[in-house]
Scaffold this motif. Structure first.
Motif, PDB file in Angstrom:
ATOM      1  N   PRO A 168       0.826  -1.201   0.000  1.00 20.55           N
ATOM      2  CA  PRO A 168       0.000   0.000   0.000  1.00 20.55           C
ATOM      3  C   PRO A 168       0.867   1.260   0.000  1.00 20.55           C
ATOM      4  N   CYS A 169       0.342   2.342  -0.599  1.00 22.33           N
ATOM      5  CA  CYS A 169       1.042   3.618  -0.573  1.00 22.33           C
ATOM      6  C   CYS A 169       0.419   4.500   0.511  1.00 22.33           C
ATOM      7  N   TYR A 170       0.985   5.679   0.678  1.00 20.30           N
ATOM      8  CA  TYR A 170       0.505   6.575   1.734  1.00 20.30           C
ATOM      9  C   TYR A 170      -0.967   6.940   1.538  1.00 20.30           C
ATOM     10  N   ARG A 171      -1.385   7.038   0.269  1.00 16.89           N
ATOM     11  CA  ARG A 171      -2.793   7.415   0.009  1.00 16.89           C
ATOM     12  C   ARG A 171      -3.762   6.280   0.317  1.00 16.89           C
ATOM     13  N   CYS A 172      -3.286   5.034   0.319  1.00 22.19           N
ATOM     14  CA  CYS A 172      -4.150   3.931   0.763  1.00 22.19           C
ATOM     15  C   CYS A 172      -4.497   4.126   2.234  1.00 22.19           C
ATOM     16  N   PHE A 173      -3.551   4.732   2.948  1.00 22.96           N
ATOM     17  CA  PHE A 173      -3.685   4.953   4.388  1.00 22.96           C
ATOM     18  C   PHE A 173      -4.480   6.225   4.666  1.00 22.96           C
ATOM     19  N   GLY A 209      -9.149   0.878  -4.698  1.00 25.85           N
ATOM     20  CA  GLY A 209      -9.582   2.097  -5.374  1.00 25.85           C
ATOM     21  C   GLY A 209      -8.657   3.279  -5.140  1.00 25.85           C
ATOM     22  N   CYS A 210      -7.447   3.008  -4.638  1.00 29.60           N
ATOM     23  CA  CYS A 210      -6.511   4.102  -4.336  1.00 29.60           C
ATOM     24  C   CYS A 210      -6.234   4.932  -5.588  1.00 29.60           C
ATOM     25  N   PRO A 211      -6.352   6.277  -5.480  1.00 29.86           N
ATOM     26  CA  PRO A 211      -6.121   7.107  -6.669  1.00 29.86           C
ATOM     27  C   PRO A 211      -4.668   7.081  -7.145  1.00 29.86           C
ATOM     28  N   ALA A 212      -3.752   6.674  -6.282  1.00 28.90           N
ATOM     29  CA  ALA A 212      -2.329   6.712  -6.670  1.00 28.90           C
ATOM     30  C   ALA A 212      -1.807   5.349  -7.103  1.00 28.90           C
ATOM     31  N   CYS A 213      -2.134   4.285  -6.347  1.00 31.51           N
ATOM     32  CA  CYS A 213      -1.521   2.981  -6.648  1.00 31.51           C
ATOM     33  C   CYS A 213      -2.546   1.913  -6.974  1.00 31.51           C
ATOM     34  N   GLY A 214      -3.850   2.254  -6.927  1.00 37.64           N
ATOM     35  CA  GLY A 214      -4.879   1.238  -7.177  1.00 37.64           C
ATOM     36  C   GLY A 214      -4.995   0.875  -8.640  1.00 37.64           C
TER      37      GLY A 214
HETATM   38 ZN   LIG Z   1      -2.250   3.528  -2.669  1.00 37.59          ZN
END
Ligand SMILES: [Zn+2]
Length: 249
Positions: A167-172, A239-244
């Motif tokens: 996961p990336c920071y935006r998942c969090f 659905g993460c906007p950065a890594c999804g």
């Molecule tokens: Zn992410």
């Protein structure tokens, strides 16, 4: 890459560690990293990473040193007040370890310049205190495929996580929290910056030297008032906007 006698002496306590040793210290010397934010977290992280012999350290911060910084930003001295932070920091760090090459970027990182500012490093540490900058750092790190060590502090609580791919920071933190607080408003115990900043340096050394288990996919939360810490898992968000799936990355 070989070490001089002075380097062998300087890094002696690393060289005897089984998990670092000669190969790990060589990896540190060959590594480059960026520290975004030369403040409460960036200051102790930069001091320990310079001391550790990381080959190249890029400091990114747009601020000048203020008197109210000195309660926790241990890179700076009273006579640095008013100086450009990255310049004062590089001077102090070069005095600590002249073997390290320092690069300074007196700039505010934003979505438009993040990739340019972070390009070419092996690892990025984020110690900034606003979510817009954190998102810009994380998104650029995902696109450039650079591992991110992220720390945050406020009042008496600190947290640290490592983000490598998913996961990336935006998942969090998917969106800008409406109740986002900054230390200038709510305060922070100074030594907490040292605790979390030093942990960020430890995670960076572990990643570079491939020692132990990185805090990837996990978040360590330290509550200084109760003297307790806990670690929680962070799940990748489909659905993460950065890594999804379907994201530009
Ligand atoms: Zn992410």
């Amino acid at each position: 890459m070989s070490f001089t006698d002075a380097e062998v002496e300087r890094y002696a306590r690393h060289l005897v560690l089984r998990e670092i040793g000669g190969p790990g210290q060589q990896a540190l010397k060959g590594a480059s990293l960026a520290i975004v934010g030369a403040g409460g977290l960036g200051a102790p992280a930069a001091l320990y990473l310079a001391a550790a012999g990381v080959g190249r350290i890029r400091l990114i911060d747009p601020d000048v040193v203020a008197l109210s910084n000195l309660q926790r930003q241990i890179l700076y001295a009273t006579n640095d007040v008013g100086r450009v932070k990255v310049e004062a920091a590089a001077e102090r760090l070069a005095g600590l370890n002249p073997e390290v090459a320092f690069e300074t970027r007196d700039a505010h990182l934003d979505p438009g310049n993040a990739e340019e500012l972070l390009r070419g490093v092996d690892l990025v540490l984020d110690g900034t205190d606003d979510f817009a900058t954190r998102f810009a750092v994380s998104d650029a790190a995902v696109r450039l495929d650079i591992p991110l060590v992220s720390g945050a502090i406020g009042r008496w609580t600190g947290q640290i996580g490592v983000f490598k791919g998913r996961p990336c920071y935006r998942c969090f933190v998917p969106e800008l929290p409406p109740d986002a607080e900054t230390c200038s408003v709510v305060g922070v115990i100074g030594a907490l910056a040292g605790v979390i900043g030093a942990m960020m340096a430890v995670e960076a050394v572990k990643l570079i030297a491939q020692a132990g288990e990185p805090l990837a996919g996990r978040l360590l939360i330290y509550d200084a008032l109760s003297g307790e810490s806990r670690t929680v898992r962070i799940a990748p968000d489909p659905g993460c906007p950065a890594c999804g799936e379907g994201s530009p990355a």
